[in-house]
Design a protein around this motif. Structure first.
Motif, PDB file in Angstrom:
ATOM      1  N   PHE A 117      23.900   6.080  50.809  1.00 11.14           N
ATOM      2  CA  PHE A 117      24.516   6.372  49.522  1.00 11.14           C
ATOM      3  C   PHE A 117      25.865   5.658  49.410  1.00 11.14           C
ATOM      4  CE2 PHE A 117      22.016  10.189  50.339  1.00 11.14           C
ATOM      5  CZ  PHE A 117      21.463  10.481  49.103  1.00 11.14           C
ATOM      6  N   HIS A 118      26.339   5.509  48.178  1.00 11.45           N
ATOM      7  CA  HIS A 118      27.735   5.086  48.035  1.00 11.45           C
ATOM      8  C   HIS A 118      28.652   6.294  47.966  1.00 11.45           C
ATOM      9  CE1 HIS A 118      27.438   5.943  43.673  1.00 11.45           C
ATOM     10  NE2 HIS A 118      28.747   5.930  43.685  1.00 11.45           N
ATOM     11  N   GLU A 119      28.082   7.477  47.656  1.00 11.26           N
ATOM     12  CA  GLU A 119      28.859   8.717  47.704  1.00 11.26           C
ATOM     13  C   GLU A 119      27.913   9.877  47.937  1.00 11.26           C
ATOM     14  OE1 GLU A 119      30.863   9.430  44.021  1.00 11.26           O
ATOM     15  OE2 GLU A 119      29.027   9.634  42.871  1.00 11.26           O
ATOM     16  N   LEU A 120      28.377  10.853  48.701  1.00 17.66           N
ATOM     17  CA  LEU A 120      27.541  12.004  49.034  1.00 17.66           C
ATOM     18  C   LEU A 120      27.986  13.282  48.335  1.00 17.66           C
ATOM     19  CD1 LEU A 120      27.043  11.405  52.862  1.00 17.66           C
ATOM     20  CD2 LEU A 120      25.250  11.515  51.146  1.00 17.66           C
ATOM     21  N   VAL A 142      13.653  12.729  50.922  1.00 14.27           N
ATOM     22  CA  VAL A 142      13.476  11.866  52.094  1.00 14.27           C
ATOM     23  C   VAL A 142      13.111  12.707  53.315  1.00 14.27           C
ATOM     24  CG1 VAL A 142      14.635  10.281  53.686  1.00 14.27           C
ATOM     25  CG2 VAL A 142      15.005  10.059  51.228  1.00 14.27           C
ATOM     26  N   GLU A 143      13.771  13.851  53.476  1.00 15.71           N
ATOM     27  CA  GLU A 143      13.490  14.717  54.628  1.00 15.71           C
ATOM     28  C   GLU A 143      12.072  15.262  54.581  1.00 15.71           C
ATOM     29  OE1 GLU A 143      16.631  17.633  54.725  1.00 15.71           O
ATOM     30  OE2 GLU A 143      17.674  16.494  56.299  1.00 15.71           O
ATOM     31  N   ASN A 144      11.567  15.562  53.386  1.00 15.46           N
ATOM     32  CA  ASN A 144      10.205  16.090  53.257  1.00 15.46           C
ATOM     33  C   ASN A 144       9.194  15.140  53.889  1.00 15.46           C
ATOM     34  OD1 ASN A 144      11.133  18.330  51.885  1.00 15.46           O
ATOM     35  ND2 ASN A 144      10.562  17.573  49.857  1.00 15.46           N
ATOM     36  N   GLU A 186       7.080  15.109  57.717  1.00 11.78           N
ATOM     37  CA  GLU A 186       5.625  14.973  57.814  1.00 11.78           C
ATOM     38  C   GLU A 186       5.222  13.970  58.897  1.00 11.78           C
ATOM     39  OE1 GLU A 186       4.242  13.763  54.008  1.00 11.78           O
ATOM     40  OE2 GLU A 186       4.788  15.638  52.998  1.00 11.78           O
ATOM     41  N   HIS A 187       6.069  12.980  59.121  1.00 10.71           N
ATOM     42  CA  HIS A 187       5.766  11.926  60.092  1.00 10.71           C
ATOM     43  C   HIS A 187       6.494  12.129  61.426  1.00 10.71           C
ATOM     44  CE1 HIS A 187       4.461  10.043  56.318  1.00 10.71           C
ATOM     45  NE2 HIS A 187       3.730   9.244  57.061  1.00 10.71           N
ATOM     46  N   GLY A 188       7.077  13.306  61.621  1.00  6.99           N
ATOM     47  CA  GLY A 188       7.780  13.587  62.864  1.00  6.99           C
ATOM     48  C   GLY A 188       9.010  12.743  63.080  1.00  6.99           C
ATOM     49  N   MET A 189       9.686  12.395  61.970  1.00  4.72           N
ATOM     50  CA  MET A 189      10.843  11.519  62.047  1.00  4.72           C
ATOM     51  C   MET A 189      12.111  12.257  61.640  1.00  4.72           C
ATOM     52  SD  MET A 189       9.086   8.162  60.311  1.00  4.72           S
ATOM     53  CE  MET A 189      10.326   7.019  60.920  1.00  4.72           C
ATOM     54  N   SER A 190      13.249  11.678  61.983  1.00  5.32           N
ATOM     55  CA  SER A 190      14.551  12.219  61.603  1.00  5.32           C
ATOM     56  C   SER A 190      15.185  11.338  60.533  1.00  5.32           C
ATOM     57  CB  SER A 190      15.473  12.305  62.816  1.00  5.32           C
ATOM     58  OG  SER A 190      14.928  13.156  63.806  1.00  5.32           O
ATOM     59  N   VAL A 191      16.198  11.893  59.853  1.00  7.36           N
ATOM     60  CA  VAL A 191      16.906  11.168  58.800  1.00  7.36           C
ATOM     61  C   VAL A 191      18.365  11.037  59.196  1.00  7.36           C
ATOM     62  CG1 VAL A 191      17.575  11.143  56.360  1.00  7.36           C
ATOM     63  CG2 VAL A 191      15.331  12.042  57.030  1.00  7.36           C
ATOM     64  N   VAL A 192      18.899   9.825  59.091  1.00  7.95           N
ATOM     65  CA  VAL A 192      20.327   9.613  59.307  1.00  7.95           C
ATOM     66  C   VAL A 192      20.947   9.227  57.963  1.00  7.95           C
ATOM     67  CG1 VAL A 192      19.953   7.194  59.981  1.00  7.95           C
ATOM     68  CG2 VAL A 192      22.087   8.331  60.600  1.00  7.95           C
ATOM     69  N   LEU A 193      22.068   9.840  57.625  1.00  4.50           N
ATOM     70  CA  LEU A 193      22.747   9.588  56.355  1.00  4.50           C
ATOM     71  C   LEU A 193      23.943   8.670  56.570  1.00  4.50           C
ATOM     72  CD1 LEU A 193      22.855  13.201  54.825  1.00  4.50           C
ATOM     73  CD2 LEU A 193      21.153  11.421  54.437  1.00  4.50           C
ATOM     74  N   THR A 194      24.100   7.711  55.665  1.00  6.14           N
ATOM     75  CA  THR A 194      25.238   6.803  55.724  1.00  6.14           C
ATOM     76  C   THR A 194      25.877   6.716  54.348  1.00  6.14           C
ATOM     77  OG1 THR A 194      24.141   5.466  57.418  1.00  6.14           O
ATOM     78  CG2 THR A 194      25.992   4.457  56.265  1.00  6.14           C
ATOM     79  N   GLU A 195      27.198   6.747  54.299  1.00  6.11           N
ATOM     80  CA  GLU A 195      27.952   6.589  53.051  1.00  6.11           C
ATOM     81  C   GLU A 195      28.726   5.278  53.143  1.00  6.11           C
ATOM     82  OE1 GLU A 195      30.887   9.266  50.180  1.00  6.11           O
ATOM     83  OE2 GLU A 195      30.840   9.636  52.339  1.00  6.11           O
ATOM     84  N   GLY A 228      25.927  -2.165  61.445  1.00  5.66           N
ATOM     85  CA  GLY A 228      25.567  -0.860  62.002  1.00  5.66           C
ATOM     86  C   GLY A 228      24.077  -0.591  61.950  1.00  5.66           C
ATOM     87  N   VAL A 229      23.439  -0.931  60.841  1.00  7.28           N
ATOM     88  CA  VAL A 229      22.013  -0.633  60.706  1.00  7.28           C
ATOM     89  C   VAL A 229      21.190  -1.512  61.647  1.00  7.28           C
ATOM     90  CG1 VAL A 229      21.421  -2.236  58.827  1.00  7.28           C
ATOM     91  CG2 VAL A 229      20.192  -0.088  59.032  1.00  7.28           C
TER      92      VAL A 229
END
Length: 326
Positions: free
Chosen positions: A70-73, A85-87, A91-100, A114-115
């Motif tokens: 995001f550009h802002e959270l 995104v988390e939903n 389902e795929h057994g994955m995690s979400v990382v957030l970046t601003e 970084g990515v």
């Protein structure tokens, strides 16, 4: 040493020789390591791009992260996108990382380094578009990306998920016309965002189809936040001939309009009708309850995440642009 562009395959050893660096340095650049000087990285990147080198597909064990950028959270609609995104990630057994990072138009220059170091399975970005050099760097490392596009109009070859902003603006304005209003104002988002312009175009079309004139002062461009709605509402409602209805281009701006009306002493909806945009959960807690256009933010985020995971698996969607109905 120079490498002919006609060679059918370029090895990493050849690239290292051409760049004047060691094979381990080439490996560090490919793996997104930070311990490479910017000058050397740029030189290697240029050669990788020039010769079309692509990193092998990441293994399933390393594809356990989806990065959401995001550009802002701080905006309430960001929570809806995170949920979507988390939903799918769950389902795929994955995690979400957030970046601003960055502005509403593009991520910041520091993000790309970084990515590449994090090497997620894919990236979902909430921006208008992706700079060409960023796209090339992600592509070189087989990191797919999809843009969730509430803001702009990405290039045709950029995978993106958006919504029907024009029809949303049309619907909101038609609702106010059906209530009997003829003096209807619109407070959209920033004027340099395509979604803001599209919602105003929908407003104009609805007014034109109803043979209603538009006071030029009734079209305003805010910032999608509460203060943007409040400030423009004060100006509109204190004018000599104020509107009797306002279409606010976001629920947060609609809450600002409600606050301005309350401070001025106008009763809503008896003396002023308001329609918002987004259908955020907080809208139901306003007093009175807010009429709003539903923008399917959760579904947009879900579809973007599904698309990025299909790209990770080597699938190529027939249509890279998906617009969901409002």
């Amino acid at each position: 040493m120079s490498i002919s562009a006609d060679e059918p395959r370029v090895t990493l050893a050849q690239l290292a020789t051409a760049a004047g660096v060691s094979l381990s340095t080439i490996s560090k650049v490919l793996n997104g390591r930070a311990d490479v000087s910017p000058k050397t990285r740029a030189k290697v990147e240029e050669l990788l791009e020039e010769h079309g080198y692509r990193r092998r597909k990441v293994s399933a064990a390393r594809a356990a992260l989806v990065e959401l950028v995001f550009h802002e959270l701080e905006s309430a609609w960001a929570l809806e996108l995170i949920r979507g995104v988390e939903n799918v990630a769950r389902e795929h057994g994955m995690s979400v990382v957030l970046t601003e990072t960055g502005t509403r138009h593009a991520p910041g220059s520091e993000w790309i380094e970084g990515v590449m170091a994090r090497r997620p399975a894919g990236v979902v970005l909430v921006f208008s578009d992706m700079p060409q050099d960023f796209r090339q760097k992600l592509d070189a490392r087989a990191i797919p990306f999809v843009i969730i596009d509430p803001a702009g109009d990405p290039a045709p070859d950029v995978p993106s998920v958006g919504s029907a902003n024009w029809s949303g603006g049309m619907m909101a304005t038609r609702h106010l016309i059906d209530l009997g209003h003829t003096r209807i104002a619109a407070i959209s988002g920033p004027e340099d965002m395509m979604c803001s312009l599209a919602r105003i175009d929908g407003y104009r079309s609805a007014m034109s189809m109803a043979n209603l004139s538009i006071d030029p002062e009734f079209i305003r461009y805010g910032n999608f936040h509460v203060d943007g709605g409040r400030d423009h509402a004060f100006s509109l409602l204190r004018s000599a001939e104020p509107p009797t209805a306002i279409f606010a281009g976001s629920d947060l701006q609609a809450l600002g309009v409600l606050d301005a009306a309350r401070q001025i002493g106008l009763r809503v909806p008896d003396e002023l009708s308001i329609v918002g945009y987004d259908d955020l959960q907080l809208a139901q807690w306003s007093s009175p309850a807010l009429t709003t256009v539903h923008q399917p933010l959760i579904q947009m985020a879900e579809e973007a995440t599904r698309m990025v995971l299909r790209l990770r698996d080597g699938e190529r969607p027939n249509n890279l642009r998906l617009d969901l109905a409002t």
